[in-house]
Scaffold this motif. Sequence first.
Motif, short mmCIF file in Angstrom:
data_model
loop_
_atom_site.label_atom_id
_atom_site.label_comp_id
_atom_site.label_asym_id
_atom_site.label_seq_id
_atom_site.Cartn_x
_atom_site.Cartn_y
_atom_site.Cartn_z
N VAL A 143 0.83 -1.21 0.00
CA VAL A 143 0.00 0.00 0.00
C VAL A 143 0.87 1.26 0.00
CG1 VAL A 143 -0.21 0.24 2.51
CG2 VAL A 143 -2.11 0.97 1.02
N GLU A 144 2.15 1.13 0.35
CA GLU A 144 3.03 2.30 0.34
C GLU A 144 3.21 2.87 -1.07
OE1 GLU A 144 5.85 -1.36 0.32
OE2 GLU A 144 3.92 -0.77 1.18
N HIS A 145 2.81 2.11 -2.08
CA HIS A 145 2.91 2.60 -3.47
C HIS A 145 1.59 3.18 -3.99
CE1 HIS A 145 6.90 0.94 -3.72
NE2 HIS A 145 6.45 -0.24 -3.35
N ALA A 146 0.64 3.40 -3.09
CA ALA A 146 -0.69 3.86 -3.50
C ALA A 146 -0.64 5.18 -4.24
CB ALA A 146 -1.61 3.97 -2.28
N VAL A 174 -4.74 -1.44 -14.55
CA VAL A 174 -4.97 -2.55 -13.62
C VAL A 174 -6.45 -2.69 -13.31
CG1 VAL A 174 -4.53 -3.38 -11.27
CG2 VAL A 174 -2.69 -2.24 -12.56
N ARG A 175 -6.96 -3.91 -13.52
CA ARG A 175 -8.37 -4.17 -13.19
C ARG A 175 -8.55 -4.39 -11.69
NH1 ARG A 175 -9.42 -7.92 -16.72
NH2 ARG A 175 -10.67 -6.62 -18.11
N ARG A 176 -7.74 -5.27 -11.12
CA ARG A 176 -7.85 -5.56 -9.69
C ARG A 176 -6.49 -5.33 -9.03
NH1 ARG A 176 -10.21 -11.20 -8.11
NH2 ARG A 176 -10.04 -10.19 -6.06
N LEU A 177 -6.53 -4.68 -7.86
CA LEU A 177 -5.31 -4.40 -7.11
C LEU A 177 -5.44 -5.03 -5.73
CD1 LEU A 177 -2.64 -2.71 -6.68
CD2 LEU A 177 -4.13 -0.92 -5.75
N PHE A 178 -4.36 -5.67 -5.29
CA PHE A 178 -4.34 -6.23 -3.95
C PHE A 178 -3.12 -5.69 -3.22
CE2 PHE A 178 -3.21 -9.37 -0.73
CZ PHE A 178 -4.44 -9.55 -0.10
N THR A 179 -3.33 -5.15 -2.02
CA THR A 179 -2.22 -4.63 -1.23
C THR A 179 -2.02 -5.53 -0.02
OG1 THR A 179 -3.78 -3.14 -0.09
CG2 THR A 179 -2.57 -2.24 -1.96
N GLN A 180 -0.90 -6.25 -0.04
CA GLN A 180 -0.65 -7.21 1.04
C GLN A 180 -0.15 -6.50 2.29
OE1 GLN A 180 1.66 -6.65 -1.24
NE2 GLN A 180 3.62 -6.61 -0.20
N GLY A 181 -0.34 -7.16 3.44
CA GLY A 181 0.18 -6.62 4.68
C GLY A 181 1.69 -6.76 4.76
N MET A 182 2.26 -6.07 5.72
CA MET A 182 3.71 -6.11 5.91
C MET A 182 4.11 -7.31 6.76
SD MET A 182 4.62 -2.09 6.62
CE MET A 182 3.55 -1.99 8.04
N PHE A 191 0.19 -18.83 5.32
CA PHE A 191 -0.64 -19.44 6.35
C PHE A 191 -0.73 -18.59 7.62
CE2 PHE A 191 -0.60 -22.50 10.05
CZ PHE A 191 -1.96 -22.77 10.02
N ALA A 192 0.31 -17.84 7.94
CA ALA A 192 0.42 -17.21 9.26
C ALA A 192 -0.57 -16.07 9.48
CB ALA A 192 1.85 -16.70 9.47
N SER A 193 -1.12 -15.49 8.40
CA SER A 193 -2.03 -14.35 8.55
C SER A 193 -2.78 -14.17 7.24
CB SER A 193 -1.21 -13.09 8.86
OG SER A 193 -2.03 -11.94 8.87
N PRO A 194 -4.00 -13.62 7.29
CA PRO A 194 -4.66 -13.24 6.03
C PRO A 194 -3.74 -12.33 5.22
CG PRO A 194 -6.20 -13.06 7.84
CD PRO A 194 -4.84 -13.31 8.46
N PRO A 195 -3.69 -12.46 3.91
CA PRO A 195 -2.66 -11.75 3.14
C PRO A 195 -2.78 -10.23 3.15
CG PRO A 195 -4.22 -12.89 1.70
CD PRO A 195 -4.50 -13.37 3.08
N ASP A 196 -3.97 -9.71 3.50
CA ASP A 196 -4.11 -8.26 3.53
C ASP A 196 -3.75 -7.67 4.89
OD1 ASP A 196 -6.30 -9.52 4.67
OD2 ASP A 196 -7.70 -7.92 4.15
N ARG A 197 -3.37 -8.52 5.84
CA ARG A 197 -3.00 -8.05 7.17
C ARG A 197 -1.52 -8.28 7.44
NH1 ARG A 197 -8.09 -10.64 10.59
NH2 ARG A 197 -9.75 -9.75 9.29
N ASP A 198 -1.01 -7.55 8.43
CA ASP A 198 0.39 -7.70 8.77
C ASP A 198 0.65 -9.09 9.34
OD1 ASP A 198 0.75 -5.13 7.96
OD2 ASP A 198 0.90 -4.26 9.98
N LEU A 199 1.84 -9.59 9.09
CA LEU A 199 2.26 -10.91 9.56
C LEU A 199 3.37 -10.71 10.59
CD1 LEU A 199 3.09 -13.96 7.28
CD2 LEU A 199 4.57 -13.34 9.17
N ASP A 200 3.15 -11.21 11.79
CA ASP A 200 4.17 -11.14 12.84
C ASP A 200 5.07 -12.36 12.70
OD1 ASP A 200 5.62 -10.41 15.00
OD2 ASP A 200 4.08 -10.82 16.50
#
Length: 847
Positions: A557-560, A586-594, A630-639
Motif C-alpha cells: 500500500v506504500e505505493h498507492a 490494472v483491473r484488480r489491485l491487492f495490497t498485502q500486509g507487511m 498461512f500465518a495471517s490473512p494476506p491483507d493483514r500484517d504478519l508477525d
Amino acid sequence: MAEDKEPRYDPAVIEPKWQQRWAADPALYAADPIDSGRPKYYVLEMLPYPSGQLHMGHVRNYSIGDALARQMWMRGYNVLHPMGWDAFGLPAENAAIKNNAPPREWTLSNIAAMKRQFDRLGMGFDWSREVTTCFPDYYRWNQWFFLRMYERGLVYRKKSKVNWCPDCATVLANEQVVDGRCWRHEDTIVEQRDLEQWFFRITAYAQELLDYLDKLDGWPEKVRIMQRNWIGRSEGTEVDFFLAEEINQGTGNRDQGTEKTRIRVFTTRVDTIFGATGVQLAPEHPLVTALAAEDSGLREQVAQLLEEQKKAREAGDVGEIEKHGVPTGRFAINPYSGELVPIWVANYVLLEYGTGAIMSVPGHDARDFEFATKYAIPIRRVIAPADPNSEGAELPFVSEDGVLVNSGEYNGLSCADAQKKLQKAAARHGFGEATVTFRLRDWGISRQRYWGTPIPMIHCERDGIVPVPDEQLPVILPENVEITQQGGSPLARVPDFVNVTCPKCGGPAKRETDTMDTFVDSSWYFYRYADAKNGTAPFDSAIAQHWFPIDQYIGGVEHAILHLIYSRFWTKVMRDLGLITNDEPVRRLFTQGMVIKDGAKMSKSKGNVVSPDDMVARYGADATRMYALFASPPDRDLDWQEDGVAGVSRFLGRVYRLVTKYAAQARKGRGQTCAGSASGTALKLLRKLHQTIAKITLDFEGRWHFNTCVAAIMEYVNDLQAADAQLAAGEIPPPVVHELLRTLILLLAPFAPYIAAELWEELGEQGAVLRAPWPVSNPDLAREDELEISVQINGKLAAVIRMPAEANSDAVQAVALADERVRARVAGRNVVKVIVVPRKTVNLVVK
C-alpha cells in the motif's frame, strides 16, 4: 528381518531435483501466444529493486502472486506471470561510493543473486520476458516517451522551488517527502532549493485521474481514498482584488485598479466575500517581491517569514505552522463591495497552492480567525445559521448551511444560491470566474544523479533546447563515471557525454545532464512485459491490447500514490498516443500486509531482515512459502515467527509420509471411477475432500484468505490420518484412495509446488502437476447427510443434536425439545419462544 524405514521428507533433496528439471523446461511457465484460444490472465507482483537480497517481506508478496498464477494455470487460463528489475536508483550510487564498485556492476550482481533466490523458492516466472530497466533496450523507450510527451506539450522546463535531500544530493518529488523527510533517508530533513527542472504535465489529466477512480471497483477503497485526497479537487471561484493606488482608507471602486495590479485569489466560499477583512499573500508572491524591493524593512520581515515557512516545510507540518504575518501598508479593493482591505504577507500561505493569495474571512474560517485574533484584524459575520435558534453559531461559523447577512444585495440567499450568483457577477464584470483547482502538482522528474535514464534534450546557444532525434536514441548512459554526490550531476563532468553537435544547426551544443526520476521506469514496465524483445517499438499494440488491463496486480500500500498515480497517468498518455485502447492499467489491485519482526516492518534499515535463504536451508522453500501464506490473512500484517515455518515443515512431512505410504494402493485405482464404491469411512473422506475443494476454490475466487485454504488442507489431512487403520487394512477402495491422494496434491500445488511435483510423480501421474486440471467439487458428495445443530437456552449452549440434512424446522424443533439435556434445563419453566435457524441452531427462550 528389519522393517523398512518410513520414508523421510527431505526438501534439501527433493527441491533441488525439481528446480533443475524446471530450469530445463523454459516453456513451463511461459505464456502461450495470444491466439492460443484460451482465456488470458495477467497476474503481476510489483517488480523489486535489486538491492542484493530478498527478505521475507518479498517472499510473502511473491508467494501470493505465484499461488494465484499456479491455480489459474490449473484452471486452464493462458497466464502471463513475468518478472523484472527496477534497476536504476540512488542506492546503487551510494553503494558505488561505499564499495568502490560501478553502479552497473553492483546492480547486475544483485540481480543475479536475487534471481537465484527466486528460482530456489520455486517462483513460476516467465523469465523469457525479463525486463531490466537500466539496460538501453528498455530506457531507450523512456526517452522515446519523453519526446512524444514533449511534442504534445506534456513536458516542460522551468525554474522551481524543489525538495532537496542532502543525503541523496538530488531532487525529490513531493510524493517522496514524508513528514518533511526523505522517503529513503527517514532521519534526513528535506531542504528547499530553486533549480531549473523538467516536469511532466500530469495535471493535464487530473480530472480524468479523479473520475476514473470510480471505475476501479477492483481496487481497495483505502487506495482510492488516498488517491482522491492526493489529487485534491476543489471547486470554487477565482476573484480579482485590485491594488489600491492610495494608501488612505476610504470608499474605493474597482476602477482604481489596473491589469497590472490585479491580485487573484481562489476561494471555495465566495459567499463569504463580504466578510473579507484582509488579503494575505505568500512570502514569494510576485507582488510581495515588488513591494519588498522598495522597502528594506518589509524585505527583512518577509525573509523571516520565508525562513519560518522553510523550517515548517522541512519539519513536514506547514499546516500546523504558528501563524505570523507582516502588513505591507498597502490596500486592496474588494471587487464586490468596493471596500479597501489591508494586504498582509503571511507565512501559512503557500505560493504553489491556489494562486498564492487568499482573501481573509476570519468570521468564517478557523485559520483566518486565529490570524485575525492575533493581529487585531476586524472579524465580521456575513453568514448566519438558517435556523436562528440553532446552537453552534459562534464565530468562526464555517457551516454552509446558512444564509447571507451583511452582504448587500445578496442578503437572505442560501450559501449555495449566493455562490452561483456571485460567480455570475464576477464573470459578467470581468473580475473572476468559477474554477476548479487541484492539490496535485506536475511531476518533477529531473534528478541530479548518474544512475538513471539520460534526459534526451540538447542545449544549443543558437537554437535553445533541442530534442534528440529518434534515430539517435538511446542516449547511452556512459560508464566509468566518478560519483561524488557533490556539485550537481556526475554526468556534467564527463566531456565526451556533455559536448555534442546540435542536431538542428550543426553547431556545438551540450547535452542535458539531469537524469529521469526512477518512477518513470516503473510507470510502464508492465506493458513492456507483454512484448519484451521488441526492438522497434515499446511494444506491439495488438499484443498489449490482448493482455491489458492487468487482471491482478499485487504490491504494498506504500505505493498507492508514488507508483500507482504515475502508472495511471502513463497509461492515459499512451492511450492518447494511440498505442493502447485501455484507460487504466490494472483491473484488480491487492495490497498485502507487511511482515513485522521485533515490532517493526521488516527492512534493511531496521536491521530486522530475515533471509529466505536461511529458512530454505533449514526447512525448505515450500515450508517458507507456505508459512508466509498461512500465518495471517494476506491483507493483514504478519508477525514473523520462525517456529511457524518449522510447524509447516512438520506438516509437509506428514503429507509426504501419508502419500508415499499409500501411493501403491492409489496407483491400483488409477483410471477407475469412485462412483458407487464408497461407503462408511470412504464416503466420509470423499465428503471432506469435496468440501475442502469447494472452500479453497471459493477463497481463490473471492476473499483470498490463503491462510484458511492451508488450514482446510491441514484439516483434511488430519481426517485422512485418522482413517489410517482403515487405509492400512485395505478397507478404502483403491479408486477412492487414488482420488483422495491425487486431489490432495492438486490442492497443495499452488502453495507448495516442490512437494506437489514430487508426490505427483510418486502417484505415477504423467506431465506437470501445474498443467493438471484444478479439481471440481461435486455438490452431491460435499453435502452432509447429517448435521450437528446446537441447542441454546436463553443464549447458552445446552446440547448438540444430530439431524438428517434434509430435516425441516418442525422436525428439528421436536427433537431439540425432546432431548433429555434440554428437558432437564427447562423443567419447571415455560418455553415462551422457539427460534430455529435452519441447519445451524435452535434457540429457546424460557422463563
